[in-house]
Structure formats: structure tokens, C-alpha cells
Design a protein around this motif. Structure first.
Motif, PDB file in Angstrom:
ATOM      1  N   ALA A 160       4.297   2.020  -9.196  1.00 12.10           N
ATOM      2  CA  ALA A 160       3.371   2.910  -8.482  1.00 12.10           C
ATOM      3  C   ALA A 160       4.093   3.756  -7.452  1.00 12.10           C
ATOM      4  CB  ALA A 160       2.288   2.073  -7.802  1.00 12.10           C
ATOM      5  N   LEU A 161       5.196   3.227  -6.906  1.00 11.08           N
ATOM      6  CA  LEU A 161       5.838   3.926  -5.787  1.00 11.08           C
ATOM      7  C   LEU A 161       7.049   4.749  -6.193  1.00 11.08           C
ATOM      8  CD1 LEU A 161       5.681   1.090  -3.083  1.00 11.08           C
ATOM      9  CD2 LEU A 161       4.040   2.925  -3.548  1.00 11.08           C
ATOM     10  N   VAL A 162       7.552   4.541  -7.398  1.00 14.21           N
ATOM     11  CA  VAL A 162       8.818   5.176  -7.794  1.00 14.21           C
ATOM     12  C   VAL A 162       8.723   6.693  -7.783  1.00 14.21           C
ATOM     13  CG1 VAL A 162       8.342   5.198 -10.294  1.00 14.21           C
ATOM     14  CG2 VAL A 162      10.702   5.006  -9.492  1.00 14.21           C
ATOM     15  N   ASN A 163       7.527   7.195  -7.972  1.00 17.46           N
ATOM     16  CA  ASN A 163       7.327   8.635  -8.112  1.00 17.46           C
ATOM     17  C   ASN A 163       7.070   9.319  -6.764  1.00 17.46           C
ATOM     18  OD1 ASN A 163       7.178  10.863  -9.709  1.00 17.46           O
ATOM     19  ND2 ASN A 163       5.023  10.599 -10.272  1.00 17.46           N
ATOM     20  N   ASN A 164       7.293   8.573  -5.664  1.00 21.82           N
ATOM     21  CA  ASN A 164       6.982   9.113  -4.333  1.00 21.82           C
ATOM     22  C   ASN A 164       5.586   9.732  -4.286  1.00 21.82           C
ATOM     23  OD1 ASN A 164       9.435   8.449  -3.101  1.00 21.82           O
ATOM     24  ND2 ASN A 164      10.418  10.274  -3.955  1.00 21.82           N
ATOM     25  N   PRO A 165       4.575   8.923  -4.551  1.00 20.27           N
ATOM     26  CA  PRO A 165       3.222   9.492  -4.616  1.00 20.27           C
ATOM     27  C   PRO A 165       2.747   9.958  -3.248  1.00 20.27           C
ATOM     28  CG  PRO A 165       3.144   7.102  -4.685  1.00 20.27           C
ATOM     29  CD  PRO A 165       4.585   7.459  -4.746  1.00 20.27           C
ATOM     30  N   ALA A 166       1.860  10.936  -3.288  1.00 21.26           N
ATOM     31  CA  ALA A 166       1.276  11.414  -2.031  1.00 21.26           C
ATOM     32  C   ALA A 166       0.244  10.421  -1.524  1.00 21.26           C
ATOM     33  CB  ALA A 166       0.631  12.779  -2.247  1.00 21.26           C
ATOM     34  N   SER A 181       6.172 -12.035   0.192  1.00 18.41           N
ATOM     35  CA  SER A 181       6.150 -10.892  -0.740  1.00 18.41           C
ATOM     36  C   SER A 181       5.023  -9.940  -0.388  1.00 18.41           C
ATOM     37  CB  SER A 181       5.967 -11.365  -2.177  1.00 18.41           C
ATOM     38  OG  SER A 181       7.032 -12.196  -2.562  1.00 18.41           O
ATOM     39  N   ALA A 182       3.868 -10.512  -0.020  1.00 21.11           N
ATOM     40  CA  ALA A 182       2.731  -9.663   0.348  1.00 21.11           C
ATOM     41  C   ALA A 182       3.088  -8.817   1.556  1.00 21.11           C
ATOM     42  CB  ALA A 182       1.505 -10.526   0.622  1.00 21.11           C
ATOM     43  N   GLY A 183       3.715  -9.456   2.528  1.00 22.97           N
ATOM     44  CA  GLY A 183       4.111  -8.724   3.722  1.00 22.97           C
ATOM     45  C   GLY A 183       5.116  -7.635   3.404  1.00 22.97           C
ATOM     46  N   THR A 184       6.060  -7.951   2.510  1.00 25.80           N
ATOM     47  CA  THR A 184       7.084  -6.970   2.122  1.00 25.80           C
ATOM     48  C   THR A 184       6.443  -5.735   1.514  1.00 25.80           C
ATOM     49  OG1 THR A 184       8.647  -8.758   1.671  1.00 25.80           O
ATOM     50  CG2 THR A 184       9.130  -6.600   0.675  1.00 25.80           C
ATOM     51  N   ILE A 185       5.474  -5.963   0.639  1.00 25.89           N
ATOM     52  CA  ILE A 185       4.828  -4.838  -0.049  1.00 25.89           C
ATOM     53  C   ILE A 185       4.075  -3.964   0.949  1.00 25.89           C
ATOM     54  CG2 ILE A 185       3.079  -4.207  -1.752  1.00 25.89           C
ATOM     55  CD1 ILE A 185       5.765  -5.356  -2.870  1.00 25.89           C
ATOM     56  N   VAL A 186       3.309  -4.596   1.816  1.00 30.11           N
ATOM     57  CA  VAL A 186       2.511  -3.798   2.756  1.00 30.11           C
ATOM     58  C   VAL A 186       3.417  -3.085   3.750  1.00 30.11           C
ATOM     59  CG1 VAL A 186       0.657  -3.869   4.449  1.00 30.11           C
ATOM     60  CG2 VAL A 186       0.545  -5.330   2.441  1.00 30.11           C
ATOM     61  N   ASP A 187       4.474  -3.773   4.181  1.00 32.10           N
ATOM     62  CA  ASP A 187       5.434  -3.120   5.080  1.00 32.10           C
ATOM     63  C   ASP A 187       6.056  -1.914   4.412  1.00 32.10           C
ATOM     64  OD1 ASP A 187       6.643  -6.195   6.644  1.00 32.10           O
ATOM     65  OD2 ASP A 187       4.951  -4.876   7.103  1.00 32.10           O
ATOM     66  N   MET A 188       6.316  -2.050   3.088  1.00 33.29           N
ATOM     67  CA  MET A 188       6.896  -0.928   2.335  1.00 33.29           C
ATOM     68  C   MET A 188       5.934   0.253   2.362  1.00 33.29           C
ATOM     69  SD  MET A 188       8.246  -0.856  -1.598  1.00 33.29           S
ATOM     70  CE  MET A 188       8.593  -2.577  -1.481  1.00 33.29           C
ATOM     71  N   LEU A 189       4.660  -0.045   2.167  1.00 31.37           N
ATOM     72  CA  LEU A 189       3.663   1.027   2.173  1.00 31.37           C
ATOM     73  C   LEU A 189       3.585   1.677   3.557  1.00 31.37           C
ATOM     74  CD1 LEU A 189       0.875  -0.746   0.063  1.00 31.37           C
ATOM     75  CD2 LEU A 189       2.231   1.230  -0.637  1.00 31.37           C
ATOM     76  N   LYS A 190       3.654   0.865   4.571  1.00 26.73           N
ATOM     77  CA  LYS A 190       3.640   1.416   5.921  1.00 26.73           C
ATOM     78  C   LYS A 190       4.842   2.311   6.174  1.00 26.73           C
ATOM     79  CE  LYS A 190       1.731   0.290   9.366  1.00 26.73           C
ATOM     80  NZ  LYS A 190       0.651   0.869  10.171  1.00 26.73           N
ATOM     81  N   ARG A 191       5.983   1.835   5.710  1.00 24.97           N
ATOM     82  CA  ARG A 191       7.216   2.592   5.910  1.00 24.97           C
ATOM     83  C   ARG A 191       7.151   3.916   5.158  1.00 24.97           C
ATOM     84  NH1 ARG A 191      10.327  -1.288   4.696  1.00 24.97           N
ATOM     85  NH2 ARG A 191      11.002  -0.614   2.641  1.00 24.97           N
ATOM     86  N   LEU A 192       6.620   3.885   3.967  1.00 27.07           N
ATOM     87  CA  LEU A 192       6.482   5.122   3.197  1.00 27.07           C
ATOM     88  C   LEU A 192       5.543   6.089   3.909  1.00 27.07           C
ATOM     89  CD1 LEU A 192       6.246   3.794  -0.478  1.00 27.07           C
ATOM     90  CD2 LEU A 192       8.104   5.126   0.528  1.00 27.07           C
TER      91      LEU A 192
END
Lengths: 231, 390
Positions: A160-166, A181-192
Motif C-alpha cells: 500500500a505504501l510503496v507507491n508513495n500514496p497521497a 509490529s502494530a506500533g511500527t506500522i502506525v509510526d510509519m504512517l505518521k512519519r509518512l
């Protein structure tokens, strides 16, 4: 968080069925997602969360009210226009929905090659990086059948994230994941969101991640009954 | 294979990866396509052999124009023709020679190995009407009760045929007479008789006393070198006062016989249907496989739809699968079909063989029906609704 709105919905109403079986699922829903924000959508089953997600994610047609996504009006948009818009979005499903015949790498490559003209080597490099970010660098050539439930979900996140979605629309993305893992994913979304302005609308019941949300919207019986955080 | 398909389609070969993910089902599908191809090859092979067998006897003669009865749809069928029409035809300036052709079946009863010869009775004094291989023995036929036998006749062994020479003749009883075979020629069994035999017209009339030299089965005409056959046919149709006669070029007569066998005789119709059934079987098999594959992957396709892949992408996957099944299923079908035709040809002495044109035609047909099946199977993609993924 910047102030410009990426997703805006006003007076959204939605019905399912026809005739006497017609049932209203959304009642005058107003929603605005600033660029780069992470918004959680909560509510009991049947409250309309999935309907909001599918409408704003261009997977259903807007019946009543107005909705804008990245400056494009969704009302009356053709299927071709909606398809093109979806190429700039990322979807994370509760059930990973990986293609069973494709390896982890190939599944993620599908996420980036949805846009025409992406060279194969660039797609491979981006996919490797995305899988590395979710901790699966050593599982690139594994088929989904040889991955655990959590690993499959992480592949789906990478896809879902590889394409740098808006905008990312996520439905219970952390349900199959452990706490870290859950925290990692959400942190990634926050960082993006902070680094690239990626906006996220996330449906979840997972209390572990609520503290990371910029806003929490609560739906009940098709109406937004509560808004917490920055409006 | 993945790399090759990636190069061909310009994208990840998802169809190939999907098909080969379940090997058992993939090989079953290929077997189904191969089976359909074998059906078509065998039916086509038999139809072709019918055609070859129909045209083969025409190659024994060297003729420009043939006059036949109105009901002579095939060489060995129909009423007799009055010899007087040959005399009338000889009045045409381009007609230089004419002869009657007598045809009948002569059985050689020898127990389990009996042979029925489709027998041609012809004037041995006009060898120009015979193909070179037979014409060289025309002088031998001047002797009563002498025959030239088809060395490829069913029931005649290779060793038997090899011994038949003027110095070592083979005598046999047929229709109450003793015939003496002095030489052989290359004929070949057909769907009617087991092989062919040439005798003089006089020997023929001895074998068939009820027949008359005044009423042969066909009248054969030769034209002067360089004459326009079509124009001469037209003139003869005006010249000869019986409008019911069929006056045709020899080539046209052969082709009309072939068309008659293929479209009006039961065997032609039956094997034609056989080809059609083979094609339908292939269509259904490929459609079933592709349809089931689409149904199995509806969630994945819905996911791809959600991601923004359009209708052409999905059509491309199904067509890719259809082509893979069609092309890879064709190869074993070709091999097995060839083996079956060779076996059948050996057992029946019929001219059964795989030809390049047959293989190409079936390959093109396989690709076309695979793609058609794939196109129909894409209807199921409409059920892949990404909104249902949530």
C-alpha cells in the motif's frame, strides 16, 4: 500538519438496497482530513465506517452530498476517473488480500507498477526498500502460503505504501499484528504524513494505537457522534 | 518461462504464475486442451485421407475432359454414358482422342485376407490416357485376363507384391475367371475398395458380362497441346445434344467428387461434425478452466481493482492464460495426434498423415478459440467488487 484539506466530505448520505429494502447507512456525514494527518475512524459494527472508507476511497459512487479527494470532485466521476484516482491511493485491508501466486516482492511490485511507465528495476528497488521498512528483507521471495499472518499483513502494508500514496485508507491494519509490529506500522504512517504529507484514514478498534492519531472520529448509526483531537 | 512471458507481455506474467501455482490443475487443463486438439487432428486426418483417397484414382489417368452421366457424383458412381457422345465430341477440332472408362469392383476371395479391387477397364491401345507408371504396362494389358495390381492394396502383403513381375506372375481367381497379374503400381486403399486394378476393356467386359462397351462409366477425352480446356468444355456442351450429361474438365470432375464426398456422403458429414465437436470441446474446456481461475482469484482481482488496475489489465491476464493453455496444450496434442494418425494409417492402409497445413490450421484455431474462451470468461470479473473487500 499543514492546513490544506486532502479529503473533504459534506452532507454525505448513503443508502443500500432499493424499494422497501432500502436502508440508509450514512446521515449527513461531514468530514475533512488535513494533508499529512492520521485520522482514526471508530464505531460499533454497522455504524458506517466501511461505507465512509469506500466512498472516500473511490470504491463506491457518491449518492448524496459532496466529496472531494485531492481536489477532485467524486460526485458524478466516471469509473475511469475513479480508477485513475485510486492509483494515487493506498489501501490496507483487514484481510491482507495478497495474491497467493505471487511472492512478497511480486505483490509489492504490483503496488508500484499500477502506474504505467515504472521501470522494472526501479519497481524492484522500491519494493525491496518497502519490505525492508516493514522488517521483511529476508522474506522477499516467499509466497504468502509460507508467511505468518502478521508477515502477510506487513507485506500488504508495504504494497500500500510503496507507491508513495497521497492518501492511505486502512481497515483494521493492525488486527493481525503484535504490539511492536502494530506500533511500527502506525509510526510509519505518521512519519509518512510528516515527511511526505501522506494522509491516513484508519478504521480500527485497536486501543494500542489511538494515542498516535491526530484525530479520532466516532461513528454511530451512520452519524459522527464524537470528534477528538485537532478539528 | 517467466522471463520470456515478461518480455512478451511487457509486465509480470501474472497469468502464468496463477496457472502454474496449482500444478495439478494446470496439467489437467493442458491435458484437456491437448485432448481437444487430438480429437480435431484425428477427425481432420480422416477427412483429409478421405480427400486423398477420393482424388488418388484420378491420378492414375491422364485426361483433359470427362463426360459422365448426370448422377455420376463420384468416379465409381452413377449411370453409364453412351459411347456415341465420344464420337460426337471427336468432331471438336481440339479433341484429339477419346476412350471409354469402365469401373467395377472385383473381389479376390482368399479367406481372411480377401481383397476387393476397384477395377478400371481401359483400352490398352491408348496408353496416352494412362499415368506414366501405368502406361508403361499398357502393352501387357493387351493380353486377355492380364491385370496390373495396386501394390499398396489392403490385404496384399509387401512380399507378395514384390514378387509380381512379368517373369513371375501371380494368378488368382475372380468372378469366375483366372486373372494373371504381371506388374504392380502404386495406388493405395480407400474407403470403398481395398485397392485398385487395371485391366483391358475387353478383360473387364469378360469379368462383367452384363456390361457393354457401348456404355462405359465415363468418356475420357484428350485435347491437342495448348488447347483451352474451359473453352472446349463450353463448346462440347453446345455440341452434345444430351443436356443431362456432365461435361467437365478432369480437374473440375475431381474437385466436384471431393466436395460431394465431404458434404453429401455420410462419412464426410460425420467427420466434419467430428471436427466441430472437437473445437467445441476445446472451447468448453478452456472456458471452464479460465472461468474457474477467475472465480478463484476474485478477491485478488478486486484488490487489484481497488489499487487502480483497469479493465484492460484484467483482460490481459485472462488472455495471457488463454494463450498459455492454447499454445502449451497444442504441443502434446500435436504429438499424440501424429502418433494416432500414423498408427491408424499403418493398420488401415489409408492415407492418414499429419500435414504441415493441418498442424498450422489447428494451431491457429486453438489460439483463436482459447482467446475467445478467455474473452467470455472475463465476464466473471464483473463480480470482483473492491468495495466488498472491506
Amino acid at each position: 500538519m499543514t492546513s490544506d484539506l486532502v479529503v473533504e466530505a459534506r452532507g454525505l448520505n448513503h443508502w443500500f438496497g432499493t424499494g422497501e429494502a432500502r436502508k440508509q447507512a450514512l446521515f449527513d456525514v461531514d468530514l475533512a482530513l488535513p494533508r499529512g494527518s492520521l485520522t482514526v475512524l471508530m464505531g460499533p459494527s454497522g455504524s458506517g465506517k466501511t461505507t465512509v472508507l469506500t466512498l472516500l476511497g473511490c470504491l463506491r459512487s457518491v449518492q448524496d452530498g459532496t466529496a472531494q479527494l485531492m481536489g477532485h470532485a467524486l460526485n458524478g466521476a466516471s469509473e475511469t476517473e475513479l480508477t485513475r484516482l485510486r492509483q494515487r491511493l493506498g489501501f490496507i485491508f483487514q484481510s491482507h488480500n495478497l495474491h497467493e501466486s505471487l511472492t512478497a516482492m511480486q505483490n509489492v511490485i504490483m503496488g508500484i507498477q499500477v502506474r504505467p511507465g515504472v521501470p522494472d528495476d526501479l519497481a524492484r528497488r522500491a519494493s525491496e526498500r518497502a519490505l525492508g521498512l516493514v522488517g521483511l528483507s529476508d522474506r522477499l521471495e516467499y509466497l504468502p502460503a509460507n508467511l505468518s499472518g502478521g508477515q502477510k499483513q506487513r507485506v500488504a502494508v508495504a504494497r500500500a505504501l510503496v507507491n508513495n500514496p497521497a492518501v492511505v485508507f486502512a481497515d483494521e491494519p493492525t488486527a493481525a499484528l503484535d504490539k511492536d509490529s502494530a506500533g511500527t506500522i502506525v509510526d510509519m504512517l505518521k512519519r509518512l504524513g510528516a515527511e511526505r504529507g501522506t494522509t491516513t484514514l484508519l478504521v480500527t478498534h485497536d486501543n494500542r494505537i489511538l494515542d498516535r492519531a491526530d484525530r479520532i472520529l466516532t461513528l454511530e448509526d451512520g452519524r459522527i457522534v464524537s470528534v477528538k483531537g485537532n478539528a | 518461462m517467466s522471463r520470456l512471458l515478461h518480455w512478451i507481455f511487457g509486465r509480470m506474467p501474472i497469468g502464468w504464475l496463477q496457472l502454474t501455482h496449482k500444478r495439478g490443475r494446470f496439467f489437467a487443463a493442458l491435458s484437456g486442451v491437448a485432448f481437444a486438439n487430438v480429437l480435431v487432428f484425428v477427425q481432420l486426418g480422416i477427412m483429409n485421407s478421405m480427400g486423398t483417397a477420393t482424388l488418388r484414382p484420378y491420378e492414375f489417368l491422364s485426361v483433359d475432359i470427362m463426360i459422365s452421366a448426370h448422377d455420376a457424383n463420384a468416379l465409381a458412381e452413377g449411370s453409364n454414358v453412351a459411347r456415341q457422345w465420344m464420337l460426337q465430341a471427336l468432331a471438336d477440332p481440339d479433341v484429339i482422342a477419346g476412350t471409354g472408362l469402365l469401373i467395377g469392383n472385383v473381389p479376390w476371395n482368399r479367406g481372411d485376407n480377401s481383397i476387393t479391387f476397384t477395377t478400371f477397364g481401359i483400352d490398352p491401345g491408348q496408353p496416352a490416357f494412362l499415368a506414366p507408371e501405368i502406361a508403361r504396362d499398357a502393352a501387357l494389358l493387351q493380353v486377355p485376363d492380364v491385370a496390373i495390381l495396386d501394390r499398396l492394396a489392403r490385404g496384399l502383403t509387401h512380399d507378395e507384391a514384390a514378387t509380381i513381375r512379368p517373369q513371375t506372375p501371380l494368378s488368382f481367381e475372380a468372378l469366375g475367371r483366372t486373372l494373371t497379374a504381371l506388374d504392380t503400381f502404386s495406388g493405395g486403399g480407400g474407403f470403398g475398395g481395398d485397392g485398385f486394378m487395371f485391366v483391358s476393356d475387353q478383360t473387364f467386359l469378360s469379368l462383367f458380362p452384363s456390361r457393354s462397351s457401348a456404355a462405359p462409366d465415363h468418356i475420357l477425352l484428350r485435347l491437342r497441346p495448348g488447347a483451352d480446356v474451359a473453352a472446349t468444355v463450353a463448346r462440347l456442351r453446345d455440341l452434345i445434344s444430351d443436356p443431362t450429361l456432365r461435361i467437365r474438365s478432369y480437374a473440375d470432375a475431381a474437385q466436384e467428387d471431393l466436395r460431394y464426398q465431404q458434404t453429401q456422403r455420410p462419412t464426410g458429414v460425420i467427420f466434419g461434425f467430428g471436427v466441430l465437436i472437437g473445437v467445441l470441446v476445446g472451447l468448453v474446456i478452456v472456458y471452464q478452466v479460465l472461468s474457474a481461475d477467475v472465480a478463484d482469484h476474485l478477491r485478488e482481482y478486486a484488490t487489484f481493482k481497488a489499487m487502480g488496475y483497469g479493465p484492460r489489465f484484467f483482460l490481459g491476464i485472462v488472455v495471457e492464460e488463454a494463450l498459455i493453455l492454447g499454445v502449451l496444450g497444442f504441443v502434446p496434442g500435436l504429438l499424440v495426434g501424429t502418433a494416432i494418425l500414423v498408427f491408424m494409417g499403418t493398420v488401415t492402409a489409408l492415407p492418414l498423415a499429419m500435414t504441415a497445413s493441418m498442424a498450422i490450421m489447428v494451431f491457429v484455431g486453438t489460439v483463436v478459440f482459447s482467446v475467445l474462451s478467455g474473452a467470455v470468461a472475463t465476464r466473471r470479473l464483473a463480480a470482483a467488487d473492491p468495495a466488498d473487500l472491506f
